[in-house]
Design a protein around this motif. Sequence first.
Motif, PDB file in Angstrom:
ATOM      1  N   UNK A 103      -8.554  -0.998   1.116  1.00 22.93           N
ATOM      2  CA  UNK A 103      -9.850  -0.361   0.878  1.00 22.93           C
ATOM      3  C   UNK A 103      -9.853   1.078   1.375  1.00 22.93           C
ATOM      4  N   UNK A 104      -9.320   1.304   2.598  1.00 24.56           N
ATOM      5  CA  UNK A 104      -9.362   2.654   3.179  1.00 24.56           C
ATOM      6  C   UNK A 104      -8.533   3.619   2.340  1.00 24.56           C
ATOM      7  N   UNK A 105      -7.401   3.128   1.805  1.00 24.32           N
ATOM      8  CA  UNK A 105      -6.561   4.002   0.979  1.00 24.32           C
ATOM      9  C   UNK A 105      -7.320   4.422  -0.273  1.00 24.32           C
ATOM     10  N   UNK A 106      -8.039   3.460  -0.849  1.00 18.91           N
ATOM     11  CA  UNK A 106      -8.687   3.726  -2.130  1.00 18.91           C
ATOM     12  C   UNK A 106      -9.973   4.546  -1.987  1.00 18.91           C
ATOM     13  N   UNK A 150      -9.324  15.142  -2.984  1.00 15.93           N
ATOM     14  CA  UNK A 150      -8.981  13.852  -3.580  1.00 15.93           C
ATOM     15  C   UNK A 150      -7.740  13.201  -3.003  1.00 15.93           C
ATOM     16  N   UNK A 151      -7.232  13.742  -1.879  1.00 14.83           N
ATOM     17  CA  UNK A 151      -6.049  13.136  -1.243  1.00 14.83           C
ATOM     18  C   UNK A 151      -6.473  11.989  -0.332  1.00 14.83           C
ATOM     19  N   UNK A 152      -5.734  10.884  -0.393  1.00 16.35           N
ATOM     20  CA  UNK A 152      -6.038   9.755   0.491  1.00 16.35           C
ATOM     21  C   UNK A 152      -5.660  10.103   1.921  1.00 16.35           C
ATOM     22  N   UNK A 153      -6.546   9.772   2.848  1.00 17.81           N
ATOM     23  CA  UNK A 153      -6.247  10.010   4.253  1.00 17.81           C
ATOM     24  C   UNK A 153      -5.299   8.925   4.766  1.00 17.81           C
ATOM     25  N   UNK A 154      -5.478   7.704   4.237  1.00 14.30           N
ATOM     26  CA  UNK A 154      -4.667   6.569   4.686  1.00 14.30           C
ATOM     27  C   UNK A 154      -3.602   6.239   3.635  1.00 14.30           C
ATOM     28  N   UNK A 161      -4.122  15.339   7.840  1.00 15.36           N
ATOM     29  CA  UNK A 161      -5.467  15.069   7.322  1.00 15.36           C
ATOM     30  C   UNK A 161      -6.301  14.373   8.381  1.00 15.36           C
ATOM     31  N   UNK A 162      -5.656  13.500   9.169  1.00 11.42           N
ATOM     32  CA  UNK A 162      -6.351  12.773  10.226  1.00 11.42           C
ATOM     33  C   UNK A 162      -6.963  13.701  11.259  1.00 11.42           C
TER      34      UNK A 162
END
Lengths: 181, 236
Positions: free
Chosen positions: B152-155, B162-166, B183-184
């Motif tokens: 879920x966190x990735x999505x 629009x880059x995934x943090x996870x 990013x974190x």
Amino acid sequence: MSRPIIATTSLAGCFGCHMSFLDIDERILDLIELVEFNKSPIDDIKTFTKDCDIGLIEGGCCNTENIHILKEFRKKCKILISFGECAIMGGLPALRNDISVKECLAEAYLDGISTVNKEEILPNDEELPMILNKVYPCHEVVKMDYHLPGCPPRADLIWDVLHALILGTDVELPYEVVKYD
Amino acid sequence: MNNKVNFTIDDKECTSTSDKYIVEAARENGVYIPTLCNYDGVKPAGSCRVCTVKVNKRYLTACTTPIAEGMEIEVNTTDLQDFRNAVVELLFTEGNHFCPACEKSGNCELQALAYKFQIMAPRFPFQFNERYIDASNPKIYHDHNRCILCKRCIRVVKDDKGKSVFAFENRARQIRINFDSKLGEVLTDELAEKAMEVCPVGSILVKGKGFKDPIGTRKFDHTPIDKIVIPEKQNI
């Protein structure tokens, strides 16, 4: 017919589940009409004096004494119930399960910030129970017949289940009583 | 074009439109299908298998299968319920889920499913796998003991480009979620809150926010998860 006999014990637990048992409040007066207590902290009987019908186990197994008592309960009780998260999954004592016993003992008796132990002695008296490699849920040691989750299990859950077991009736548990915390 | 489709759920006649997944179509018709990894508004992943149903006698995940004309869907049969219980029990034994000490307890969807199914104890042996807690980020704790790899966190959690943090790192048994350290570091408060909200368990937590709601006022204390997903019609 004689009254059913209940035994209870706390293994690697905090007695919170027993406190929750007392939280059935005035229903405890109904309970003592229905049952007789044997080995239990509630009446302070230390050793079994007869075979029992229901055994309530609080806490998991973290040392050899816990295993010994649990096996004794299995022999003496017709129905054994895990009550509380610790009995079911080890609970907070099981937080040590991915740490080796050597590390645990070192942290407690040698390296702790407030530890004073110049001779560097680890508890080794033969009177003391041996600590196990990890904390075991009760049902991984002996067969357990029922499980009552909760930390502690809600008093209503304990009452509903005991009442149904004693009277041999079906029980429909409300949503609110089955909780894991 | 979204055509009207007719189908049955446990022999009940239902209708919906063809742009829906089975989970959504069922919800429209007042039937709750348990889900865990699914999150409204993002592409379904089908990673947890909790929503498994039988469609025309075949096992399929209801969150990833589009609804179609004439489907005969089974949801609440004994074997499917037992299957769902088994999936939830596996998740409880595979990770280290110490509910009494968890900040998310009461608001946790994994726990809510177990409450709904009234699972008293898992049938599988506890694994007590070695996991770690990453508290290096200034805003969030990341507790791998509780992670169920639902993606879920990735999505959901993405920066303004629009880059995934996870993201996943490693493969197979070593797989785990980790966050992009750059990013974190620049994670905004809103994104950190969002990450905690989308995590169905207590794996991602915003620092200083634990145990905010007292026992008795938490999301699943009195209301089962199915009644939250599909609120009962109020009597007028």
